[in-house]
Design a protein around this motif. Structure first.
Motif, PDB file in Angstrom:
ATOM      1  N   ALA A  27     -99.924  -5.091 -78.506  1.00 59.19           N
ATOM      2  CA  ALA A  27     -98.777  -4.998 -77.598  1.00 59.19           C
ATOM      3  C   ALA A  27     -98.677  -6.234 -76.717  1.00 59.19           C
ATOM      4  CB  ALA A  27     -98.904  -3.743 -76.732  1.00 59.19           C
ATOM      5  N   ASP A  28     -99.812  -6.695 -76.257  1.00 63.05           N
ATOM      6  CA  ASP A  28     -99.851  -7.887 -75.408  1.00 63.05           C
ATOM      7  C   ASP A  28     -99.297  -9.104 -76.152  1.00 63.05           C
ATOM      8  OD1 ASP A  28    -100.976  -9.520 -73.077  1.00 63.05           O
ATOM      9  OD2 ASP A  28    -102.053 -10.382 -74.761  1.00 63.05           O
ATOM     10  N   ALA A  29     -99.755  -9.298 -77.390  1.00 65.17           N
ATOM     11  CA  ALA A  29     -99.351 -10.475 -78.164  1.00 65.17           C
ATOM     12  C   ALA A  29     -97.899 -10.394 -78.635  1.00 65.17           C
ATOM     13  CB  ALA A  29    -100.268 -10.643 -79.378  1.00 65.17           C
ATOM     14  N   SER A  30     -97.381  -9.181 -78.839  1.00 69.08           N
ATOM     15  CA  SER A  30     -96.021  -9.038 -79.347  1.00 69.08           C
ATOM     16  C   SER A  30     -94.966  -8.966 -78.246  1.00 69.08           C
ATOM     17  CB  SER A  30     -95.914  -7.789 -80.238  1.00 69.08           C
ATOM     18  OG  SER A  30     -96.274  -6.631 -79.523  1.00 69.08           O
ATOM     19  N   GLY A  31     -95.396  -8.990 -76.988  1.00 72.41           N
ATOM     20  CA  GLY A  31     -94.413  -8.944 -75.909  1.00 72.41           C
ATOM     21  C   GLY A  31     -94.896  -9.446 -74.570  1.00 72.41           C
ATOM     22  N   LEU A  32     -95.947  -8.846 -74.053  1.00 80.12           N
ATOM     23  CA  LEU A  32     -96.407  -9.170 -72.694  1.00 80.12           C
ATOM     24  C   LEU A  32     -96.784 -10.633 -72.518  1.00 80.12           C
ATOM     25  CD1 LEU A  32     -98.559  -6.083 -71.654  1.00 80.12           C
ATOM     26  CD2 LEU A  32     -96.622  -7.025 -70.403  1.00 80.12           C
ATOM     27  N   GLN A  33     -97.388 -11.242 -73.522  1.00 76.50           N
ATOM     28  CA  GLN A  33     -97.807 -12.640 -73.396  1.00 76.50           C
ATOM     29  C   GLN A  33     -96.678 -13.634 -73.666  1.00 76.50           C
ATOM     30  OE1 GLN A  33    -100.545 -14.357 -72.467  1.00 76.50           O
ATOM     31  NE2 GLN A  33    -101.632 -12.534 -71.797  1.00 76.50           N
ATOM     32  N   PRO A  34     -95.952 -13.549 -74.786  1.00 76.44           N
ATOM     33  CA  PRO A  34     -94.982 -14.614 -75.085  1.00 76.44           C
ATOM     34  C   PRO A  34     -93.675 -14.543 -74.303  1.00 76.44           C
ATOM     35  CG  PRO A  34     -94.975 -12.987 -76.847  1.00 76.44           C
ATOM     36  CD  PRO A  34     -96.092 -12.612 -75.919  1.00 76.44           C
ATOM     37  N   LEU A  35     -93.180 -13.342 -74.013  1.00 76.07           N
ATOM     38  CA  LEU A  35     -91.830 -13.225 -73.456  1.00 76.07           C
ATOM     39  C   LEU A  35     -91.673 -13.791 -72.040  1.00 76.07           C
ATOM     40  CD1 LEU A  35     -90.629  -9.810 -74.889  1.00 76.07           C
ATOM     41  CD2 LEU A  35     -90.139 -12.107 -75.674  1.00 76.07           C
ATOM     42  N   PRO A  36     -92.675 -13.674 -71.158  1.00 79.80           N
ATOM     43  CA  PRO A  36     -92.511 -14.307 -69.846  1.00 79.80           C
ATOM     44  C   PRO A  36     -92.253 -15.811 -69.927  1.00 79.80           C
ATOM     45  CG  PRO A  36     -94.276 -12.714 -69.726  1.00 79.80           C
ATOM     46  CD  PRO A  36     -93.876 -12.806 -71.173  1.00 79.80           C
ATOM     47  N   THR A  87     -79.887 -17.508 -55.020  1.00 83.31           N
ATOM     48  CA  THR A  87     -79.948 -16.945 -56.375  1.00 83.31           C
ATOM     49  C   THR A  87     -81.105 -17.543 -57.169  1.00 83.31           C
ATOM     50  OG1 THR A  87     -77.540 -16.749 -56.311  1.00 83.31           O
ATOM     51  CG2 THR A  87     -78.598 -16.436 -58.435  1.00 83.31           C
ATOM     52  N   SER A  88     -81.337 -18.843 -57.012  1.00 82.35           N
ATOM     53  CA  SER A  88     -82.468 -19.488 -57.695  1.00 82.35           C
ATOM     54  C   SER A  88     -83.793 -18.924 -57.198  1.00 82.35           C
ATOM     55  CB  SER A  88     -82.428 -21.004 -57.464  1.00 82.35           C
ATOM     56  OG  SER A  88     -81.286 -21.574 -58.057  1.00 82.35           O
ATOM     57  N   VAL A  89     -83.857 -18.621 -55.902  1.00 85.27           N
ATOM     58  CA  VAL A  89     -85.083 -18.029 -55.343  1.00 85.27           C
ATOM     59  C   VAL A  89     -85.331 -16.655 -55.960  1.00 85.27           C
ATOM     60  CG1 VAL A  89     -86.131 -17.091 -53.243  1.00 85.27           C
ATOM     61  CG2 VAL A  89     -84.977 -19.304 -53.170  1.00 85.27           C
ATOM     62  N   LYS A  90     -84.256 -15.871 -56.074  1.00 87.73           N
ATOM     63  CA  LYS A  90     -84.411 -14.540 -56.685  1.00 87.73           C
ATOM     64  C   LYS A  90     -84.849 -14.662 -58.139  1.00 87.73           C
ATOM     65  CE  LYS A  90     -82.329  -9.991 -56.929  1.00 87.73           C
ATOM     66  NZ  LYS A  90     -81.224  -9.126 -56.494  1.00 87.73           N
ATOM     67  N   ALA A  91     -84.244 -15.612 -58.869  1.00 89.32           N
ATOM     68  CA  ALA A  91     -84.638 -15.837 -60.257  1.00 89.32           C
ATOM     69  C   ALA A  91     -86.101 -16.268 -60.338  1.00 89.32           C
ATOM     70  CB  ALA A  91     -83.735 -16.899 -60.883  1.00 89.32           C
ATOM     71  N   PHE A  92     -86.526 -17.099 -59.374  1.00 88.80           N
ATOM     72  CA  PHE A  92     -87.920 -17.553 -59.352  1.00 88.80           C
ATOM     73  C   PHE A  92     -88.871 -16.371 -59.175  1.00 88.80           C
ATOM     74  CE2 PHE A  92     -91.634 -18.754 -56.784  1.00 88.80           C
ATOM     75  CZ  PHE A  92     -92.235 -19.659 -57.633  1.00 88.80           C
ATOM     76  N   TRP A  93     -88.544 -15.468 -58.249  1.00 85.81           N
ATOM     77  CA  TRP A  93     -89.433 -14.327 -58.006  1.00 85.81           C
ATOM     78  C   TRP A  93     -89.485 -13.399 -59.215  1.00 85.81           C
ATOM     79  CZ3 TRP A  93     -93.076 -14.435 -54.721  1.00 85.81           C
ATOM     80  CH2 TRP A  93     -92.961 -15.124 -53.517  1.00 85.81           C
ATOM     81  N   VAL A  94     -88.346 -13.233 -59.882  1.00 87.00           N
ATOM     82  CA  VAL A  94     -88.332 -12.411 -61.100  1.00 87.00           C
ATOM     83  C   VAL A  94     -89.243 -13.025 -62.155  1.00 87.00           C
ATOM     84  CG1 VAL A  94     -86.909 -11.683 -63.062  1.00 87.00           C
ATOM     85  CG2 VAL A  94     -86.049 -11.402 -60.733  1.00 87.00           C
ATOM     86  N   ALA A  95     -89.091 -14.337 -62.396  1.00 82.34           N
ATOM     87  CA  ALA A  95     -89.909 -15.024 -63.398  1.00 82.34           C
ATOM     88  C   ALA A  95     -91.388 -14.990 -63.018  1.00 82.34           C
ATOM     89  CB  ALA A  95     -89.441 -16.468 -63.563  1.00 82.34           C
ATOM     90  N   LEU A  96     -91.680 -15.157 -61.725  1.00 80.58           N
ATOM     91  CA  LEU A  96     -93.078 -15.162 -61.273  1.00 80.58           C
ATOM     92  C   LEU A  96     -93.736 -13.800 -61.463  1.00 80.58           C
ATOM     93  CD1 LEU A  96     -95.475 -16.545 -59.874  1.00 80.58           C
ATOM     94  CD2 LEU A  96     -94.478 -15.858 -57.671  1.00 80.58           C
ATOM     95  N   ILE A  97     -93.049 -12.739 -61.065  1.00 76.76           N
ATOM     96  CA  ILE A  97     -93.635 -11.400 -61.171  1.00 76.76           C
ATOM     97  C   ILE A  97     -93.860 -11.012 -62.628  1.00 76.76           C
ATOM     98  CG2 ILE A  97     -93.196  -8.935 -60.760  1.00 76.76           C
ATOM     99  CD1 ILE A  97     -91.783  -9.804 -58.142  1.00 76.76           C
ATOM    100  N   VAL A  98     -92.893 -11.348 -63.486  1.00 81.49           N
ATOM    101  CA  VAL A  98     -93.052 -11.060 -64.915  1.00 81.49           C
ATOM    102  C   VAL A  98     -94.255 -11.809 -65.477  1.00 81.49           C
ATOM    103  CG1 VAL A  98     -92.007 -11.372 -67.189  1.00 81.49           C
ATOM    104  CG2 VAL A  98     -90.634 -10.476 -65.315  1.00 81.49           C
ATOM    105  N   ASN A  99     -94.448 -13.063 -65.049  1.00 82.95           N
ATOM    106  CA  ASN A  99     -95.589 -13.844 -65.523  1.00 82.95           C
ATOM    107  C   ASN A  99     -96.909 -13.328 -64.959  1.00 82.95           C
ATOM    108  OD1 ASN A  99     -95.167 -16.632 -67.138  1.00 82.95           O
ATOM    109  ND2 ASN A  99     -93.295 -16.115 -66.026  1.00 82.95           N
ATOM    110  N   LEU A 100     -96.927 -12.905 -63.703  1.00 82.43           N
ATOM    111  CA  LEU A 100     -98.170 -12.394 -63.116  1.00 82.43           C
ATOM    112  C   LEU A 100     -98.578 -11.068 -63.741  1.00 82.43           C
ATOM    113  CD1 LEU A 100     -97.876 -13.236 -59.296  1.00 82.43           C
ATOM    114  CD2 LEU A 100     -99.267 -14.355 -61.047  1.00 82.43           C
TER     115      LEU A 100
END
Length: 487
Positions: free
Chosen positions: A379-388, A260-273
Motif C-alpha cells: 500500500a505504501d509503495a502503490s500510493g503513500l510514497q509516490p503520490l505526495p 493561496t500558495s501558503v495553503k497549497a504549501f501546507w497541503v503538500a507538506l502534510i501529505v508528505n509528512l
C-alpha cells in the motif's frame, strides 16, 4: 551538440509522437534515488554481519553505531536539499543532478576503502548529502520533461527507483560477498553521471536561459515529433509566457506572501509528512531485525530467514510501485492515496495486535506479521510514497516549484532522521505493538485530511487547483461568496 544527440527525423510519417523518450529519460534521471534506495536498505542484510564476530570492521559494531549509520543520512540530506535547491534554479536541473551523483559515489568508495565505524558513518553522511540533492532535483526534472498525460506516471518513478534499490540491495546482500556488493553499488552513481552527461537540460530551464531554439529541439526529441510540428511551437510559446510571468528563484518570502500558495504549501507538506510518519521507512531499514524479533518463538515463526523475508518485502514493494505507475493517471491522486492510507493503517494495526499478543503469550501464526508487513509495504509503495511527490510538483508554478520542493524535502528528510533515530528506543520504551498502533492512527487520520482538505490535481491546471483551495476557504464565509468564486 543538441542537433547531434537529440536529432529528430522530420520526414517520418508518424506525426502523433511518442512518450518513450520521456519515460526512458525519467528512469535515468531517477538513478540517484535508486542509489538512495540501495543505501537505505543496505543496513538490513548487513547488520548481523557488521555486529557479529566476523565483522569486516576491526571490531563488531555496537547498536549505537548501527543507529547512527541508519540515521546519519537524514542529518545531511536536509542540508543538501537547500544547497541543491538553490543550485537547480541557478545552474540548471541537469548540472545539479550531475553533482548529486558525486558524493554518493565517494560514499560507496569510502566503504570499500575503510570499514571503521566512523568511516562507515561518514560514508553514509556523504550518500545522504547526494541523495538529498536527488530528492529535490529529480521530481523537478521529471515533471518538466513530461507531458501532462503521463506526468503522474513518471512522477511515481522517484519512489519506484527507491523500491528497486531496496530490492537490489536485499538480494545482493543475501547472495554476494560484502565487498562485491559495494562495487556494484558504486557503479550505479558512476553510470548515472556518464549517461546524464549526454542528456539535455529541461525545456523550462532552457527557456529561462533564452535558448528557445534549443528548447524546441529538446521538446521535439522528448515528444518524438518533428521540430517544426505545431505542438512543439505551441509548447515553446507556453513556456515563454510562463517564464515571462514567473522566473524561478529560491524565495520562501515570495511563497508565503500569497495566501493561496501558503495553503497549497501546507497541503503538500502534510501529505508528505504523512508519508514519513506511516512508519514504512523504519520498517524497511530495520526489516531483518523486525522479522528476527517476530521469529523468536519457533512455534510461531516460518522457515524463511529474516533476510529472505526482507527480500519478499522488497519484492512486494516494487510490485506496488509498478502498480502505482499504471494507476496514478487513471484513478486520480486523491482516491489512490486515500485507499492506500486505509490499507496501510489496518495493516499496521494488525501488526501491532500480533506483537501485543506475542508479548502476553497468546499464540498467533508466524505468517501474520509477514502478511501484514507485505500488505502495508504494498500500500505504501502503490500510493503513500509516490503520490505526495506528484502532488507537490503539480500544485505550484515553475517560479515556486523549486522553493517548495526544497522546503518540503528538507522537513521530510529531517523527520526521517528523527524517526529512524528514535525507532529502536521507542520500541524498548512502549513496545513494538504501541509503535505500530501509532503508525496506524496516523495512516487512518490521513484519510479524513485527504477527503476534506486536499484537491485533486490529475490533469488539472493550477487555476482549477487553486480555485478548489479558495472555494473551501470561502464556503465558510457564506453562500454568496461561493457563487462568486464559481463565476
Amino acid at each position: 551538440m543538441v542537433n547531434k544527440v537529440y536529432k529528430v527525423n522530420s520526414s517520418t510519417d508518424n506525426k502523433t509522437g511518442s512518450k518513450h523518450n520521456q519515460i526512458l529519460m525519467s528512469i535515468v534521471v531517477c538513478m540517484p534515488i535508486l542509489a538512495y534506495g540501495t543505501a537505505m536498505g543496505w543496513i538490513s542484510p548487513n547488520k548481523s554481519l557488521l555486529m557479529g564476530e566476523y565483522s569486516p570492521s576491526n571490531a563488531p559494531l555496537s547498536e549505537e553505531d548501527v543507529s547512527w549509520m541508519a540515521s546519519i543520512m537524514f542529518i545531511f540530506a536536509p542540508i543538501a536539499v537547500f544547497v541543491y535547491g538553490v543550485a537547480a534554479d541557478k545552474f540548471g536541473r541537469k548540472n545539479a543532478l550531475l553533482c548529486a551523483s558525486v558524493p554518493i559515489a565517494i560514499g560507496w568508495a569510502v566503504k570499500l576503502i575503510c570499514t571503521h565505524p566512523i568511516a562507515l558513518i561518514g560514508a553514509r553522511a556523504l550518500i545522504g548529502f547526494g541523495s538529498g540533492g536527488g530528492f529535490v532535483v529529480c521530481p523537478l526534472y521529471v515533471k518538466e520533461i513530461s507531458e501532462d498525460s503521463i506526468r503522474g506516471m513518471t512522477g511515481t518513478f522517484v519512489i519506484f527507483s527507491q523500491t528497486a534499490g531496496n530490492l537490489i540491495v536485499f538480494v545482493l546482500g543475501d547472495l554476494l560477498p560484502f565487498n562485491t556488493v559495494l562495487w556494484i553499488l558504486l557503479a550505479i552513481p558512476l553510470v548515472h553521471f556518464c549517461i546524464l552527461l549526454r542528456l539535455p537540460e529541461t525545456p523550462s530551464f532552457l527557456i529561462k536561459c533564452g535558448k528557445n531554439q534549443e528548447t524546441a529541439k529538446v521538446l521535439a526529441w522528448l515528444r518524438s515529433l518533428p521540430e517544426n510540428d505545431k505542438t512543439i511551437s505551441e509548447e515553446v510559446d507556453r513556456l515563454i509566457i510562463e517564464q515571462t510571468t514567473s522566473e524561478p528563484k529560491f524565495s520562501p518570502k515570495l511563497l508565503f506572501s500569497d495566501k493561496t500558495s501558503v495553503k497549497a504549501f501546507w497541503v503538500a507538506l502534510i501529505v508528505n509528512l504523512t508519508r514519513e510518519f506511516c512508519g514504512c521507512i523504519a520498517v524497511l531499514v530495520y526489516a531483518s531485525h523486525i522479522f528476527a524479533e517476530a521469529g523468536k518463538d519457533p512455534d510461531t515463526s516460518i522457515a524463511l530467514s529474516p533476510n529472505k523475508q526482507s527480500i519478499l518485502l522488497a519484492a512486494v514493494q516494487i510490485i506496488g510501485s509498478f502498480l502505482a505507475c499504471q494507476l496514478v493517471d487513471r484513478a486520480g491522486r486523491k482516491p489512490l492515496l486515500a485507499v492506500t492510507s486505509v490499507v496501510a493503517g489496518f495493516s499496521m494495526c494488525l501488526l501491532g495486535v500480533w506483537f501485543y499478543l506475542q508479548s502476553v503469550g497468546v499464540f498467533m501464526p508466524g505468517w501474520v506479521p509477514i502478511t501484514a508487513l507485505c500488505v502495508c509495504i504494498f500500500a505504501d509503495a502503490s500510493g503513500l510514497q509516490p503520490l505526495p511527490f506528484v502532488i507537490m510538483t503539480e500544485m505550484f508554478n515553475f517560479q515556486l516549484r523549486g522553493t517548495v520542493a526544497t522546503l518540503i524535502m528538507a522537513i521530510s528528510l529531517g523527520t526521517d532522521f528523527a524517526l529512524l533515530k528514535l525507532f529502536a528506543p521507542l520500541n524498548k520504551w512502549i513496545g513494538y505493538h504501541s509503535t505500530f498502533w501509532m503508525f496506524s492512527i496516523i495512516c487512518l487520520s490521513n484519510v479524513f485530511y485527504l477527503i476534506f482538505c486536499v484537491p485533486e490535481t490529475k490533469m488539472r491546471s493550477l487555476e482549477d487547483i487553486y480555485a478548489d483551495l479558495e472555494g473551501k476557504k470561502r464556503r465558510k464565509k457564506g453562500e454568496d461568496v461561493v457563487e462568486t468564486n464559481h463565476v
